[in-house]
Design an enzyme around this catalytic site. Sequence first.
Site, PDB file in Angstrom:
ATOM      1  N   LYS A  15       3.491 -15.329   3.017  1.00  0.00           N
ATOM      2  CA  LYS A  15       4.045 -16.419   1.564  1.00  0.00           C
ATOM      3  C   LYS A  15       5.044 -15.887   1.331  1.00  0.00           C
ATOM      4  O   LYS A  15       5.729 -15.415  -0.148  1.00  0.00           O
ATOM      5  CB  LYS A  15       3.270 -15.230   0.693  1.00  0.00           C
ATOM      6  N   ASP A  20      -2.363 -18.603   1.832  1.00  0.00           N
ATOM      7  CA  ASP A  20      -3.286 -19.087   0.556  1.00  0.00           C
ATOM      8  C   ASP A  20      -4.022 -20.352   1.041  1.00  0.00           C
ATOM      9  O   ASP A  20      -4.951 -21.165   1.618  1.00  0.00           O
ATOM     10  CB  ASP A  20      -2.876 -19.368  -0.845  1.00  0.00           C
ATOM     11  N   ASP A  48      -6.549  -7.275   4.199  1.00  0.00           N
ATOM     12  CA  ASP A  48      -7.203  -6.644   3.939  1.00  0.00           C
ATOM     13  C   ASP A  48      -8.177  -7.651   2.822  1.00  0.00           C
ATOM     14  O   ASP A  48      -9.694  -7.904   3.375  1.00  0.00           O
ATOM     15  CB  ASP A  48      -6.477  -5.717   2.304  1.00  0.00           C
ATOM     16  N   ASP A 108     -12.196  -9.278   4.420  1.00  0.00           N
ATOM     17  CA  ASP A 108     -13.546  -9.470   4.063  1.00  0.00           C
ATOM     18  C   ASP A 108     -13.765 -10.931   3.455  1.00  0.00           C
ATOM     19  O   ASP A 108     -14.615 -11.474   3.471  1.00  0.00           O
ATOM     20  CB  ASP A 108     -13.357  -8.566   2.272  1.00  0.00           C
ATOM     21  N   TYR A 131       0.538  -1.239   0.054  1.00  0.00           N
ATOM     22  CA  TYR A 131      -0.214  -0.085   0.554  1.00  0.00           C
ATOM     23  C   TYR A 131       0.498   0.761   0.265  1.00  0.00           C
ATOM     24  O   TYR A 131       0.252   2.530  -0.748  1.00  0.00           O
ATOM     25  CB  TYR A 131      -0.472   0.009   1.125  1.00  0.00           C
TER      26      TYR A 131
END
Length: 358
Positions: free
Chosen positions: A192, A224, A248, A252, A144
């Site tokens: 990751k 993942d 983020d 959700d 970001y």
Amino acid sequence: MGKSLKIAVLPGDGIGPEIIEQALNVVKIVCNKFGHELSYEYAIVGACAIDAVGEPYPKATHELCMQSDAVLFGAIGDPKYDNNPSAKVRPEQGLLKMRKDLGLYANIRPVTTFPSLIHKSPLRAELIDGADFMCIRELTGGMYFGRPQGRAEDGNTAYDTCVYTREEVERILHLAYKYAGQRNKKVTIVDKANVLATSRLWRQIGQEIATQYPDIETEFMFVDNAAMRIIQWPKSFDVLVTENLFGDILTDEASVITGSLGMLPSASVGIHTSVFEPIHGSYPQAAGKNIANPLATILSAALMFEYAFGMMEEGALIRQAVTASMDANVVTEDIADNTKAFSTSEVGEWIVKWIENK
Ligand code: IPM
Ligand code: MN
């Protein structure tokens, strides 16, 4: 003994003003009940601030936030920017600037279930019943904010940069262990590390810090795999901590466990004033229609009492009121199935009444 509380109110765009109005009414009644002296002031942020003064997080808004004890934030975003990738100034930049300038490096998103919503989840009840974990998303680093970011001159190649420093990783991991110590003593560090250099730094620092907390279990998980496990076995998590972009996306996803994106509150904490906001966006299609779910914002107000003011009873009362409204089926259309859907303000007013009579 009552305290005096000064709040900055930033409704933002879309449904922001409607949901903030309900949350503010809840804050007022709670202050009334507990004898706190509340003062609050409004400020602009997001697309409405671009329209008014040409920038999404004006200096005056920042100064108000700095002088306040907490910030109650609605939502930002406007479709006229979403469909215009070449817009130079974007509402989201306001949110990012606010996070950066207030030093809000940790975004805390608690994920819990509500008994009356369990049967409405697309997930099987036995999988989610009792799920209760906390996502801690790093909020001021990673992709970001990493630079360079942009386009090559020919316009056909674009790049973002993911950057993390040791200091940024250490402070967020220590926070995760602090909360795990107050909860069920397990930290899951999501990365990751099989592909990304920043993730390998996270993992290395995680391994170092884990040894400082011998009574807390540490688990490392690839993002993942975490995306799958959140849905498949949400009860296996206690505190999940991860970098900005992964957080983020995963939060959700986690909102599905709660039953609706309209239910998930968040607290952003760090160096200066903390910000409390729903995790959902500005839902422009619903703006002005009085149909949006105000509960994520009302629950964010509960987090504000707890995290910014250390007022646990006040927070708990708001949570009880929210649960009571759902038990009574006084809910907005996103979570009303065969029952009547209530309006944003009807839900808010019901909750205020409930607290008043408690
Ligand atoms: C969130 C939002 C923001 C983010 C957007 C609006 C910039 O999705 O708070 O999760 O990506 O952080
Ligand atoms: Mn998001």
